[in-house]
Write a protein that holds these residues in place. Structure first.
Motif, short mmCIF file in Angstrom:
data_model
loop_
_atom_site.label_atom_id
_atom_site.label_comp_id
_atom_site.label_asym_id
_atom_site.label_seq_id
_atom_site.Cartn_x
_atom_site.Cartn_y
_atom_site.Cartn_z
N ALA A 264 0.81 -1.03 0.06
CA ALA A 264 0.16 -0.07 0.04
C ALA A 264 0.93 1.23 -0.02
CB ALA A 264 -0.86 0.03 1.09
N ASP A 265 0.41 2.25 -0.57
CA ASP A 265 0.91 3.68 -0.60
C ASP A 265 1.20 4.20 0.84
OD1 ASP A 265 1.91 5.86 -2.25
OD2 ASP A 265 0.36 7.01 -1.32
N SER A 271 6.12 3.18 -0.59
CA SER A 271 5.00 2.07 -0.22
C SER A 271 5.59 1.42 0.75
CB SER A 271 4.55 1.44 -1.61
OG SER A 271 5.66 1.06 -2.41
N GLN A 286 -3.11 0.38 6.94
CA GLN A 286 -4.37 1.05 7.26
C GLN A 286 -4.00 2.47 7.90
OE1 GLN A 286 -7.21 -2.33 8.82
NE2 GLN A 286 -8.40 -0.45 8.25
N ARG A 289 -2.63 4.73 5.36
CA ARG A 289 -3.69 5.41 4.53
C ARG A 289 -4.67 6.35 5.19
NH1 ARG A 289 -5.08 5.13 -0.26
NH2 ARG A 289 -6.80 3.50 -0.53
N ALA A 292 -2.78 9.47 5.32
CA ALA A 292 -2.71 10.33 3.95
C ALA A 292 -3.36 11.73 3.87
CB ALA A 292 -2.82 9.51 2.91
N LEU A 339 -8.53 -1.72 2.77
CA LEU A 339 -7.68 -0.53 2.00
C LEU A 339 -8.16 0.14 0.95
CD1 LEU A 339 -4.17 -3.24 2.14
CD2 LEU A 339 -4.91 -1.18 3.92
N ASP A 341 -10.18 3.13 -1.41
CA ASP A 341 -10.19 4.49 -1.21
C ASP A 341 -11.52 4.94 -0.50
OD1 ASP A 341 -7.67 5.17 -1.99
OD2 ASP A 341 -8.21 5.55 -3.97
N THR A 344 -11.38 3.75 3.35
CA THR A 344 -10.37 4.71 3.93
C THR A 344 -10.80 6.02 4.11
OG1 THR A 344 -8.35 3.41 3.29
CG2 THR A 344 -8.01 5.58 3.99
N ARG A 348 -11.56 7.83 7.74
CA ARG A 348 -10.65 9.22 8.12
C ARG A 348 -11.61 10.12 8.63
NH1 ARG A 348 -8.77 10.21 3.34
NH2 ARG A 348 -6.92 8.77 3.25
#
Length: 603
Positions: A264-265, A271, A286, A289, A292, A339, A341, A344, A348
């Motif tokens: 994952a980024d 990554s 997680q 992410r 971010a 994971l 978008d 997440t 978030r």
């Protein structure tokens, strides 16, 4: 402040591990032409001898690695499974509400031997006898005890004398606790290894290694483990004497396996590659992410109050998901949803301005989360990760209950091989020594719940969800750094501290390890008694008095662990990828000064 450390740099290879003798063994292998896998295996066997309170031959390991031929991150899973007889009903009939943390009932199939030998066979170049030589020498000839081994033995000495006489005979010479620095020999373990080497015959290196694997899992080791478990009642933490469930057939039907790593980024071109949801590895992904785009700030490598607060809140959400969704098997696409978008972004939005006390798992892909009744309510207080017989090693009680005791090794070589391994289990203090073999069994089964329908419910042939969590970081898609730490539930939080310092603070490996760390305790612990503390946040005082005050103002129950208390990080990487690196052709290693016994060497 401790003196400023620097990366160790060399052209041929670099290694970091939690004990200097393990690091020295690996560095010698690299200097003599072995590759990163030869070196890691040699180090791993030494750690079984010199850090027996943290890992042993009866334990397990996960690894994340790349090879010179294939830069795609791959996972080796050598976490053993529950015995065929290990059912929830069987445990409940024995009077257990949770799986005991000590004794024979929580024993799983020992995975370490097959894991190390599988790595050596498939990716190493040396013979088994050569990589095992340093460890065998220490077991037969003696090795000096680090202070934490003596401390652990002092804690459990009475239990050994009263209930585990085979452990007393192994670890209490003349009935006394050996002093720090005193040399101890393990002749029974040395003889076991000699018998395994004698069985390692065949027409090729690979065949000889496979013969040694066979001698363990379908030979005399499996037979003796089965006999001991069936015929030796052992006192566990419940106060009762019980035989075990593990049989020779359980060992014969198991082997380590490979799987693709989760990647994952991590931001700014980085990554991270991790193990799957049978570990806690996705927790780090997680957290990264979730953070971010939140404005992470580490001026001078020291996280601000905003950053620590957001990281703590992200950890709570990620670990709540661990409780609801992680286990063996990982579920139908659940990790991809965790994971994703959309998921997440929704999670978030839950990162508030103050500490949240709840356990809030999400609903990836619309699934309804389920938390076990024992985990859903805060229970017994959990350790800070700083007490007991070692920095970052949780409490060992008088009857051997231990949390998170583990070792770690990272190795990189000039050819492009890179490996991160977190061995654990088979702790001297949590299960009695099998006298004819010279080692004890692991107790990883304590991480399984005795409640049907949970992601980590106990079931025959099922892996317990482990805390073990090695890591690889990639920069612009290229393998850059192998890293990890012991510490149970703290592993993927202390690794987050390291990553934030390296990626957002632009610190080199050593400086990123040295940066002030923190971790949350506001989620169910993986080890007995498995409590959790709403708002719990453990920090290093080097974050600054103003930051600690701000965190308390936001509702965190801040536990100041001291200036240098959290973690036993190791790291090794490529000089052309790490911040402040020496450029192409250099290899770097760094180690945590907090432990006092780890070491990093480049050759």
């Amino acid at each position: 402040m401790a003196p400023r450390g620097y990366d160790r740099i060399g052209p041929r290879g670099a290694v970091s591990s939690t004990h200097h003798l393990g690091t020295a063994a690996a560095a010698t292998v690299l200097a003599r032409g072995g590759n990163a896998f030869d070196a890691a295996v040699s180090c791993g066997f030494v750690l079984q001898v010199v850090e027996p309170h943290l890992c042993g031959p009866g334990g397990e390991l996960p690894a994340v690695f790349v090879t010179a031929a294939d830069p795609s991150p791959t996972v080796l899973c050598a976490q053993g499974v529950a015995p065929a007889a290990a059912t929830i009903d069987r445990m409940r009939d024995a009077g257990c509400e949770t799986v005991p943390g000590t004794g024979l009932l929580p024993a799983t199939v020992p995975g370490a031997w097959d894991g190390w030998l599988t790595l050596l066979r498939d990716h190493g170049t040396w013979e088994l006898a050569d990589v095992l030589e340093p460890a065998l020498g220490y077991a037969a000839g003696g090795f000096p005890l680090v202070p934490r081994i003596s401390a652990a033995l002092a804690t459990v000495a009475g239990h050994f004398r009263a209930h585990w006489p085979t452990s007393a005979a192994t670890w209490l010479p003349d009935g006394r606790v050996p002093a720090p620095g005193e040399s101890v020999r393990l002749p029974a373990l040395a003889e076991t290894w000699r018998r395994l080497l004698a069985a390692a015959t065949g027409p090729s290196r690979e065949a000889r290694i496979d013969a040694a694997r066979d001698a363990w899992y379908r030979g005399f080791v499996a037979e003796e483990i089965g006999r001991f478990c069936a015929t030796t009642p052992v006192r566990d933490e419940t106060g009762l004497d019980r035989t075990g469930l593990l049989t020779a057939d359980d060992l014969a039907g198991w082997s380590a396996h490979y799987e693709p790593a989760l990647v994952a980024d991590a931001g700014r071109g980085w990554s991270v590659a991790k193990c799957g949801p049978w570990s806690q590895g996705p927790v780090l992904l997680q957290q990264l992410r979730l953070l971010a785009g939140t404005g992470v700030e580490l001026p001078g490598g020291v996280a601000t109050a905003d950053t620590v607060h957001l990281a703590a809140e992200a950890a709570k959400l990620a670990f709540a998901d661990r409780e609801a969704w992680y286990g063996d098997p990982g579920g139908d696409g659940v990790v991809a949803d965790l994971l994703s978008d959309p998921y997440t972004d929704a999670r978030r939005a839950l990162l508030g301005a103050t500490s949240d006390p709840g356990l809030r798992p999400g609903s990836p892909g619309g699934r309804e989360p389920r938390i076990g009744r024992h985990a859903a309510t805060p229970g017994a207080a959990r350790g800070s990760g700083t007490e007991g017989p070692g920095t970052g090693e949780p409490t060992v009680s008088r009857d051997g209950v231990a949390r998170g005791d583990t070792v770690h090794v990272d190795v990189v070589d000039a050819a492009g091989n890179m490996v991160s391994v977190t061995p654990s289990g088979g702790w001297l203090q949590s299960s009695p020594t099998i006298p004819s073999l010279g080692f004890c069994l692991g107790t990883r089964g304590q991480m399984s719940w005795l409640e049907e329908g949970l992601a980590s419910s106990l079931a025959p042939g099922r892996m317990p969800r482990t805390t073990l969590s090695p890591s690889l970081a990639l920069r612009d898609g290229e393998p850059a750094v192998a890293f990890g730490t012991p510490g149970g539930d703290q592993q993927d939080q202390w690794q987050l501290c390291f990553l934030l310092a390296m990626i957002h603070g632009d610190l080199d490996l050593q400086a990123a390890i040295d940066a002030p760390a923190w971790h949350s305790t506001a989620f169910p612990a993986s080890f007995a008694p498995r409590g959790w503390e709403p708002h719990g946040l453990v920090v290093e005082s080097r974050l600054g008095a103003a930051t600690l005050a701000s965190l308390r103002d936001r509702g965190h129950a801040v536990d100041d662990a001291g200036p240098w208390a959290l973690g036993r990080m190791c790291a090794a990487g490529r000089g052309d990828a790490v911040p402040g690196g020496g450029g192409a052709g250099t290899l770097h290693a760094a180690v945590d000064p907090r432990s006092g016994v780890g070491a990093a060497i480049a050759v």
